[in-house]
Design an enzyme around this catalytic site. Sequence first.
Site, PDB file in Angstrom:
ATOM      1  N   ASP A 181      -3.660  10.622  -7.539  1.00 25.96           N
ATOM      2  CA  ASP A 181      -3.033   9.341  -7.258  1.00 25.96           C
ATOM      3  C   ASP A 181      -4.013   8.209  -7.584  1.00 25.96           C
ATOM      4  OD1 ASP A 181      -0.368   8.358  -5.859  1.00 25.96           O
ATOM      5  OD2 ASP A 181      -1.968   7.099  -5.054  1.00 25.96           O
ATOM      6  N   TYR A 311      -2.298  -1.830  -5.841  1.00 26.88           N
ATOM      7  CA  TYR A 311      -1.304  -1.716  -6.914  1.00 26.88           C
ATOM      8  C   TYR A 311      -1.251  -3.016  -7.722  1.00 26.88           C
ATOM      9  CZ  TYR A 311       0.671   2.687  -5.198  1.00 26.88           C
ATOM     10  OH  TYR A 311       0.864   3.996  -4.832  1.00 26.88           O
ATOM     11  N   HIS A 365       2.282  16.571  -5.355  1.00 25.13           N
ATOM     12  CA  HIS A 365       1.433  15.388  -5.427  1.00 25.13           C
ATOM     13  C   HIS A 365       0.299  15.413  -4.410  1.00 25.13           C
ATOM     14  CE1 HIS A 365       0.629  11.273  -6.654  1.00 25.13           C
ATOM     15  NE2 HIS A 365       0.591  10.895  -5.394  1.00 25.13           N
TER      16      HIS A 365
END
Length: 391
Positions: A181, A311, A365
């Site tokens: 990630d 982000y 994930h």
Amino acid sequence: MQIDPFEIAIPDQDIDDLRFRIRATRWAPATSSPAWQQGADPAWLRELATYWAGHFDWRAAEHRLNQLPQFLADVNGQTVHFAHRRAASVAPGFKAYPLVITHGWPGSFFELHALLDHLCDPAAFGADPADAFDVVAPSLPGFAFSPAPAQAGMSSFQVADLWVSLMRRLGYERFGAQGGDLGAGVSIALAARHPRAVDGIHLNFLPSSYEPAIGAARQPLTPAEQDYLREKNDWFALEGGYAHLHSTKPLTVAASLNDSPIGLAAWISEKFRAWSDCGGEVESVFSKDDLLTNISLYWFTQCIGPAMQMYWENRLQPIRFSNAQRIDTPLGFAVFPKEINHPPRSWLERTFNVVQWSEMQGGGHFAAMEKPALLAAEIRKFFRPLRGASR
């Protein structure tokens, strides 16, 4: 650089306030749709809320978290929280290999706890004790007990600079890096910006912003690469709304999630179900206690807004490489079947020196939580020939 020991100690009043807020939830009217089709399932979420308010023992979770040696460091003006677990006792003269592991969203340093057991004490799991690591597991700036950056611009590249300074202060001039990630982006940035410090990087995820050199000087896209890009775009069209909000309007989303524990739980737990190898049954892989330990870390530290900020920063500083750029640092990649994207090896080889590529038999994930033994074995295998470089 000052480094101080740290233990988690959430005030009783914060725990009481959380339970009060859960019990005072104003539940959204449920729509008539199949469970999980439109997001977090209301019935399951109510069940989780009942457990969170009445049965979840934060003090037990806190005690478990505090079994990890934790510290706070002032790194170039940024306070960084990190766990630093050294290798278990080994033969005289043996030197453990240093490894920095970086978590992602919606995880935290907690998602690495089982993986650290395997990496720091391989003999306890029947593996070679000579493969033991000294592991540093920092909390990303703005996550958990690492406060938000004082200034804008803290993307994966700036975090990589912090990690190098931290590792040097801990006595590790050369080391390895691993991540999934957001942590994968930081690991890539470490290899790109600090090749003399980083012996190799191991990834179990490829950041969506990664763009290799493509143009007249490079080969055209292969059919497998074309399929990958099409599948990635299709996935983002249906599942990428969270990332678009995080990277464009993080403060708007944070205003809601920081005020509502159930909103926060819905935002995070839905991803643990959707992105894991759970077959639609999230609790077949993650217990309520594990889910709520991670969610509670976000709640008590009020970090959901600062966490989303990364982000925004990564959108402004994506991981893209020019036609002339090549990263020679060795790279290993583990492809877990239920990961949210599956790049072909050639896509990474356009820029990276890929020396290990493994198709895993299960997991998604959150590989460090889902399949810690499998991931640890891959990490040990990858770094085994690189260990001498750090000595």
